[in-house]
Design a protein around this motif. Structure first.
Motif, PDB file in Angstrom:
ATOM      1  N   LEU A  47       0.830  -1.212   0.000  1.00  0.00           N
ATOM      2  CA  LEU A  47       0.000   0.000   0.000  1.00  0.00           C
ATOM      3  C   LEU A  47       0.859   1.254   0.000  1.00  0.00           C
ATOM      4  O   LEU A  47       0.560   2.228  -0.692  1.00  0.00           O
ATOM      5  N   GLU A  48       1.934   1.238   0.778  1.00  0.00           N
ATOM      6  CA  GLU A  48       2.816   2.406   0.829  1.00  0.00           C
ATOM      7  C   GLU A  48       3.532   2.618  -0.498  1.00  0.00           C
ATOM      8  O   GLU A  48       3.720   3.759  -0.932  1.00  0.00           O
ATOM      9  N   LYS A  49       3.901   1.523  -1.157  1.00  0.00           N
ATOM     10  CA  LYS A  49       4.518   1.631  -2.480  1.00  0.00           C
ATOM     11  C   LYS A  49       3.557   2.294  -3.466  1.00  0.00           C
ATOM     12  O   LYS A  49       3.952   3.186  -4.237  1.00  0.00           O
ATOM     13  N   GLN A  50       2.306   1.876  -3.456  1.00  0.00           N
ATOM     14  CA  GLN A  50       1.301   2.479  -4.328  1.00  0.00           C
ATOM     15  C   GLN A  50       1.062   3.936  -3.945  1.00  0.00           C
ATOM     16  O   GLN A  50       0.880   4.798  -4.812  1.00  0.00           O
ATOM     17  N   GLU A  95       0.633 -19.391   3.091  1.00  0.00           N
ATOM     18  CA  GLU A  95       2.064 -19.190   3.291  1.00  0.00           C
ATOM     19  C   GLU A  95       2.802 -19.132   1.962  1.00  0.00           C
ATOM     20  O   GLU A  95       3.743 -18.342   1.797  1.00  0.00           O
ATOM     21  N   VAL A  96       2.375 -19.944   0.992  1.00  0.00           N
ATOM     22  CA  VAL A  96       2.979 -19.888  -0.340  1.00  0.00           C
ATOM     23  C   VAL A  96       2.724 -18.524  -0.980  1.00  0.00           C
ATOM     24  O   VAL A  96       3.633 -17.913  -1.562  1.00  0.00           O
ATOM     25  N   LEU A  97       1.492 -18.032  -0.869  1.00  0.00           N
ATOM     26  CA  LEU A  97       1.156 -16.738  -1.462  1.00  0.00           C
ATOM     27  C   LEU A  97       2.004 -15.621  -0.869  1.00  0.00           C
ATOM     28  O   LEU A  97       2.547 -14.782  -1.602  1.00  0.00           O
ATOM     29  N   PHE A  98       2.132 -15.601   0.449  1.00  0.00           N
ATOM     30  CA  PHE A  98       2.853 -14.505   1.089  1.00  0.00           C
ATOM     31  C   PHE A  98       4.372 -14.654   0.960  1.00  0.00           C
ATOM     32  O   PHE A  98       5.086 -13.648   0.954  1.00  0.00           O
ATOM     33  N   ASP A  99       4.868 -15.888   0.842  1.00  0.00           N
ATOM     34  CA  ASP A  99       6.311 -16.087   0.756  1.00  0.00           C
ATOM     35  C   ASP A  99       6.904 -15.433  -0.488  1.00  0.00           C
ATOM     36  O   ASP A  99       8.074 -15.045  -0.479  1.00  0.00           O
ATOM     37  N   GLN A 100       6.102 -15.291  -1.540  1.00  0.00           N
ATOM     38  CA  GLN A 100       6.630 -14.672  -2.759  1.00  0.00           C
ATOM     39  C   GLN A 100       6.950 -13.190  -2.565  1.00  0.00           C
ATOM     40  O   GLN A 100       7.663 -12.594  -3.382  1.00  0.00           O
ATOM     41  N   PHE A 101       6.484 -12.603  -1.457  1.00  0.00           N
ATOM     42  CA  PHE A 101       6.743 -11.194  -1.187  1.00  0.00           C
ATOM     43  C   PHE A 101       7.850 -10.998  -0.140  1.00  0.00           C
ATOM     44  O   PHE A 101       8.066  -9.880   0.309  1.00  0.00           O
ATOM     45  N   ILE A 102       8.533 -12.090   0.250  1.00  0.00           N
ATOM     46  CA  ILE A 102       9.606 -12.002   1.236  1.00  0.00           C
ATOM     47  C   ILE A 102      10.942 -12.202   0.529  1.00  0.00           C
ATOM     48  O   ILE A 102      11.113 -13.160  -0.232  1.00  0.00           O
ATOM     49  N   GLN A 103      11.875 -11.320   0.770  1.00  0.00           N
ATOM     50  CA  GLN A 103      13.188 -11.412   0.152  1.00  0.00           C
ATOM     51  C   GLN A 103      13.832 -12.765   0.433  1.00  0.00           C
ATOM     52  O   GLN A 103      13.937 -13.189   1.585  1.00  0.00           O
ATOM     53  N   LEU A 211      -9.649 -21.644 -10.077  1.00  0.00           N
ATOM     54  CA  LEU A 211      -9.827 -21.716 -11.526  1.00  0.00           C
ATOM     55  C   LEU A 211      -9.344 -20.438 -12.211  1.00  0.00           C
ATOM     56  O   LEU A 211      -8.956 -20.470 -13.388  1.00  0.00           O
ATOM     57  N   LEU A 212      -9.374 -19.324 -11.496  1.00  0.00           N
ATOM     58  CA  LEU A 212      -8.931 -18.042 -12.059  1.00  0.00           C
ATOM     59  C   LEU A 212      -7.442 -17.783 -11.817  1.00  0.00           C
ATOM     60  O   LEU A 212      -6.897 -16.821 -12.354  1.00  0.00           O
ATOM     61  N   ALA A 213      -6.797 -18.610 -10.998  1.00  0.00           N
ATOM     62  CA  ALA A 213      -5.387 -18.396 -10.650  1.00  0.00           C
ATOM     63  C   ALA A 213      -4.499 -18.454 -11.899  1.00  0.00           C
ATOM     64  O   ALA A 213      -4.770 -19.222 -12.813  1.00  0.00           O
ATOM     65  N   PRO A 214      -3.426 -17.616 -11.924  1.00  0.00           N
ATOM     66  CA  PRO A 214      -2.958 -16.788 -10.816  1.00  0.00           C
ATOM     67  C   PRO A 214      -3.724 -15.489 -10.617  1.00  0.00           C
ATOM     68  O   PRO A 214      -3.619 -14.867  -9.575  1.00  0.00           O
ATOM     69  N   GLY A 215      -4.457 -15.025 -11.644  1.00  0.00           N
ATOM     70  CA  GLY A 215      -5.216 -13.796 -11.473  1.00  0.00           C
ATOM     71  C   GLY A 215      -4.338 -12.654 -10.990  1.00  0.00           C
ATOM     72  O   GLY A 215      -3.242 -12.442 -11.494  1.00  0.00           O
ATOM     73  N   VAL A 216      -4.823 -11.959  -9.969  1.00  0.00           N
ATOM     74  CA  VAL A 216      -4.071 -10.809  -9.449  1.00  0.00           C
ATOM     75  C   VAL A 216      -3.239 -11.182  -8.222  1.00  0.00           C
ATOM     76  O   VAL A 216      -2.684 -10.295  -7.566  1.00  0.00           O
ATOM     77  N   LEU A 217      -3.135 -12.463  -7.921  1.00  0.00           N
ATOM     78  CA  LEU A 217      -2.468 -12.883  -6.688  1.00  0.00           C
ATOM     79  C   LEU A 217      -0.968 -13.081  -6.850  1.00  0.00           C
ATOM     80  O   LEU A 217      -0.250 -13.181  -5.859  1.00  0.00           O
ATOM     81  N   ARG A 218      -0.488 -13.165  -8.067  1.00  0.00           N
ATOM     82  CA  ARG A 218       0.946 -13.360  -8.273  1.00  0.00           C
ATOM     83  C   ARG A 218       1.685 -12.033  -8.126  1.00  0.00           C
ATOM     84  O   ARG A 218       1.219 -10.982  -8.569  1.00  0.00           O
ATOM     85  N   ARG A 219       2.833 -12.087  -7.491  1.00  0.00           N
ATOM     86  CA  ARG A 219       3.618 -10.876  -7.293  1.00  0.00           C
ATOM     87  C   ARG A 219       4.032 -10.270  -8.622  1.00  0.00           C
ATOM     88  O   ARG A 219       4.522 -10.945  -9.520  1.00  0.00           O
ATOM     89  N   ARG A 220       3.838  -8.943  -8.715  1.00  0.00           N
ATOM     90  CA  ARG A 220       4.260  -8.193  -9.902  1.00  0.00           C
ATOM     91  C   ARG A 220       5.668  -7.665  -9.681  1.00  0.00           C
ATOM     92  O   ARG A 220       6.093  -7.505  -8.540  1.00  0.00           O
ATOM     93  N   GLY A 221       6.358  -7.384 -10.783  1.00  0.00           N
ATOM     94  CA  GLY A 221       7.756  -6.983 -10.680  1.00  0.00           C
ATOM     95  C   GLY A 221       7.978  -5.746  -9.837  1.00  0.00           C
ATOM     96  O   GLY A 221       9.050  -5.578  -9.235  1.00  0.00           O
ATOM     97  N   TYR A 222       7.008  -4.850  -9.770  1.00  0.00           N
ATOM     98  CA  TYR A 222       7.181  -3.607  -9.014  1.00  0.00           C
ATOM     99  C   TYR A 222       6.677  -3.713  -7.583  1.00  0.00           C
ATOM    100  O   TYR A 222       6.789  -2.751  -6.815  1.00  0.00           O
ATOM    101  N   ASP A 223       6.140  -4.851  -7.203  1.00  0.00           N
ATOM    102  CA  ASP A 223       5.715  -5.032  -5.810  1.00  0.00           C
ATOM    103  C   ASP A 223       6.948  -5.135  -4.912  1.00  0.00           C
ATOM    104  O   ASP A 223       7.910  -5.833  -5.264  1.00  0.00           O
ATOM    105  N   PRO A 224       6.928  -4.489  -3.762  1.00  0.00           N
ATOM    106  CA  PRO A 224       8.118  -4.515  -2.873  1.00  0.00           C
ATOM    107  C   PRO A 224       8.325  -5.892  -2.255  1.00  0.00           C
ATOM    108  O   PRO A 224       7.387  -6.657  -2.070  1.00  0.00           O
TER     109      PRO A 224
END
Length: 228
Positions: A47-50, A95-103, A211-224
């Motif tokens: 949210l802060e990045k946006q 945990e899999v979803l959130f792990d993609q946002f951890i360095q 059925l809609l995955a990944p949809g908007v749930l996959r980390r985008r390149g500009y996400d921190p």
């Protein structure tokens, strides 16, 4: 809610509140950092990045609003925290979803080892929990695809959007879709017996997300990426 720090640790956060915004009495107090705190840091950082992107294009006084204090509180709470893993299918998927946002994706190796256990139709006793694991695996295929070859990477490295969806994952999704369709047909044709599928709303919602995955749930390149 944010908890205060105590002799047990640096405080933390709970996502679940009662209708009056107080902690549910049945929940134990927060005695230190937890995955709720980590997930809050990830969401607040996004949210802060946006917000910063909007500020760069705005001269409005609202541009001074930010989440820096809240993020600092969360970071302080997470000092020395080690992300947890679970063999519960729904928890594993989250945990899999959130792990993609951890360095460095610190728990991906442990999550991958649990994939055969959680991605199993035996969990259809509570369908929405199995569908939760499917969502995580379909958004981040590498979590369920140990040893598969990248379809677009270089230098032997894999990213979450470069790994092909494993066949067994597609087969499990097809099996779950057929199962859910039969449950719906059974319910629709049960005027006499009065059959009602347990948890039908969340079951169907979670399967739709899979059925809609990944949809908007996959980390985008500009996400921190969050650093621990």
């Amino acid at each position: 809610y944010f908890s205060s720090s105590s002799k047990y640790g640096g405080g933390g956060i709970r996502w679940k509140l009662s209708v009056d915004a107080s902690p549910p009495p049945s929940l134990p107090p927060v005695y230190g950092p937890n995955d709720d705190t980590l997930n809050a840091l990830i969401v607040f950082s996004m949210l802060e990045k946006q917000n910063q992107s909007i500020d760069d294009k705005s001269d409005d006084e609202s541009a001074e609003l930010n989440l820096r204090d809240e993020i600092a509180l969360l970071q302080n709470s997470l000092q020395n925290y080690k992300p947890q893993v679970t063999s519960d299918p729904l928890g594993w998927g989250l945990e899999v979803l959130f792990d993609q946002f951890i360095q460095g994706h610190p728990r991906m190796g442990r999550l991958r080892k649990l994939a055969p256990e959680v991605l199993d139709s035996v969990h259809l006793s509570l369908p929405f929990r199995l569908y939760g694991s499917l969502i995580g695996a379909l958004v981040v295929p590498s979590a369920a695809a140990d040893g598969v070859v990248s379809v677009g990477g270089s230098g032997g490295k894999r990213s979450t959007d470069e790994v092909a969806i494993p066949r067994h994952l597609r087969e499990l999704l097809d099996y779950c879709t057929n199962y859910q369709f039969l449950e719906m047909r059974r319910e629709e044709s049960s005027d006499v017996s009065g059959y009602k599928e347990d948890h039908s709303s969340i079951n169907r919602t979670m399967l739709a997300m899979a059925l809609l995955a990944p949809g908007v749930l996959r980390r985008r390149g500009y996400d921190p990426l969050v650093h621990l």
